[in-house]
Design an enzyme around this catalytic site. Structure first.
Site, PDB file in Angstrom:
ATOM      1  NE  ARG A 216       4.280  -0.505  12.848  1.00  0.00           N
ATOM      2  CZ  ARG A 216       4.876  -1.181  13.828  1.00  0.00           C
ATOM      3  NH1 ARG A 216       5.072  -0.600  15.013  1.00  0.00           N
ATOM      4  NH2 ARG A 216       5.310  -2.411  13.641  1.00  0.00           N
TER       5      ARG A 216
ATOM      6  CE1 TYR B  76       8.047  -4.034  16.554  1.00  0.00           C
ATOM      7  CE2 TYR B  76       6.771  -4.793  18.427  1.00  0.00           C
ATOM      8  CZ  TYR B  76       6.885  -3.994  17.314  1.00  0.00           C
ATOM      9  OH  TYR B  76       5.864  -3.139  16.971  1.00  0.00           O
TER      10      TYR B  76
ATOM     11  CG  HIS C 273       0.720  -3.221  14.818  1.00  0.00           C
ATOM     12  ND1 HIS C 273       0.790  -3.252  13.443  1.00  0.00           N
ATOM     13  CD2 HIS C 273      -0.426  -3.872  15.151  1.00  0.00           C
ATOM     14  CE1 HIS C 273      -0.257  -3.893  12.958  1.00  0.00           C
ATOM     15  NE2 HIS C 273      -1.015  -4.274  13.971  1.00  0.00           N
TER      16      HIS C 273
END
Length: 370
Positions: A261, A274, A265
């Site tokens: 990705r 992160y 998100h």
């Protein structure tokens, strides 16, 4: 061809194109005509541009929270093209390519603008309504496939989900029922390395997600999800087996599409918290659009002029869809329609209260007040 694809271990990842578009498995190159190959590429570009436009609209407050697909175009378009038109697709919320490549109803944009009618039009293209709850659609997809088997038709169901869904009980229940009742379904696990902020290695002790299928009595296969040709040939093979299994072979199969990705998100997420930029850049070297374009240029099917024409047509299509969606006037009363099959007493009271406000003040006054 089916045997060449399926006779392998779950950790033996299927690839057709290298990261630079070079064919690495000529025996697996699918027999697709030039028009179909170019159409797949154009749909992948449509996906990427759709993603960019919707994120921009969300930042302007014209669209709600949105889940980006960038980086996953190869898996979405490759898998959809490998299906028969009558096959059913059930998806999570990121696989917009399944909708775009099956006709792209402009109403799809309405869902992301808060109108449920955007979901209601999807079954016309054999796509089940979008699902937000993680893995909640998996048992329903299995039930749908089981119904097809009981009817005796050749329809196959392909269900998309992220690797994070394999941590949910719904995944276990769905896979267990699929194995026990031998239903014509393809479990398509989109392993994009991150379940929101949880990395792949913290989600399972299994070496691959594909190998989980063995516990339920059917096969799992891992594919390079950023390679549209590899995704196509694997999906075509397992789809064929689901519809017409050989004696003793299970109908279900689980595909693990390994990919990444590129973006957040959702538009409510900040991935820089992160993961680091070096990881993202590493995966961008495998960009599915760039590598497929290199392959098609090598085949003499693409050049700059043709790509420019595609981009102009895509922008025109998207702008027309956006214009139509933004001119849509929904009825505020619609928010009560799909909450419960049978309205609760509280919902009836709320609906009546809204009706009184509208009758007294009018919709325009209420909008100004809020």
């Amino acid at each position: 061809m089916i045997r060449n694809v399926l006779d392998r271990e779950p950790d033996d990842r299927v690839s057709v194109l290298d990261s630079d578009g070079t064919v690495v498995a000529p025996e697996l190159v699918p027999n697709l005509d030039d028009e179909t190959l170019v159409s797949m590429y154009e749909d992948m570009r449509l996906c990427r541009r759709f993603d960019e436009r919707i994120i921009s609209l969300q930042r302007q407050g014209r669209v709600g929270t949105y889940a980006s697909l960038a980086g996953q175009e190869g898996a979405q378009i490759g898998s959809t093209y490998a299906l028969a038109t009558e096959d059913t697709i059930s998806y999570q919320y990121r696989e917009h390519g399944t909708v775009l490549s099956r006709g792209f109803p402009w109403e799809y944009l309405l869902y992301w603008m808060g109108h449920e009618v955007g979901n209601a039009v999807l079954p016309d293209d054999n796509v089940l309504p979008l699902n937000i709850s993680i893995g909640g659609h998996l048992p329903h997809a299995v039930g749908y496939a089981w119904a097809a088997k009981l009817r005796g038709d050749d329809r196959v169901t392909l269900v998309h989900f992220g690797e994070g869904s394999t941590s949910e009980g719904d995944f276990h229940e769905a896979a267990n029922f699929a194995g026990v009742y031998d239903v014509p379904i393809v479990f398509f696990c989109n392993n994009n390395q991150w379940a929101i902020s949880t990395p792949r290695e913290q989600q399972t002790a299994s070496e691959t997600f594909a190998e989980k299928a063995r516990a339920y009595g059917f096969d799992g296969i891992q594919v390079d999800g950023m390679d549209p040709l590899a995704t196509y040939v694997v999906t075509e093979a397992v789809r064929s087996r689901a519809a017409n299994p050989l004696d003793g072979e299970p109908r279900p199969t689980m595909i693990e599409a390994v990919q990444y990705r590129f973006g957040a998100h959702t538009t409510a997420d900040d991935p820089t918290v992160y993961r680091d930029d070096a990881e993202v850049e590493h995966w961008k070297e495998r960009d599915p659009i760039r590598r497929f374009e290199a392959y098609l240029r090598g085949q003499g099917l693409l050049d700059d002029e043709r790509i420019d024409a595609m981009e102009s047509a895509i922008d025109e299509t998207l702008q027309e869809a956006i214009n139509r969606a933004e001119s849509y006037e929904g009825d505020p009363d619609d928010i009560f329609e799909d909450t419960y099959a049978n309205p609760t007493e509280r919902l009836v009271e709320q609906r009546a209260f809204l009706g009184d406000l509208r009758a007294t003040y009018g919709d325009e006054a209420l909008l100004e007040e809020n």
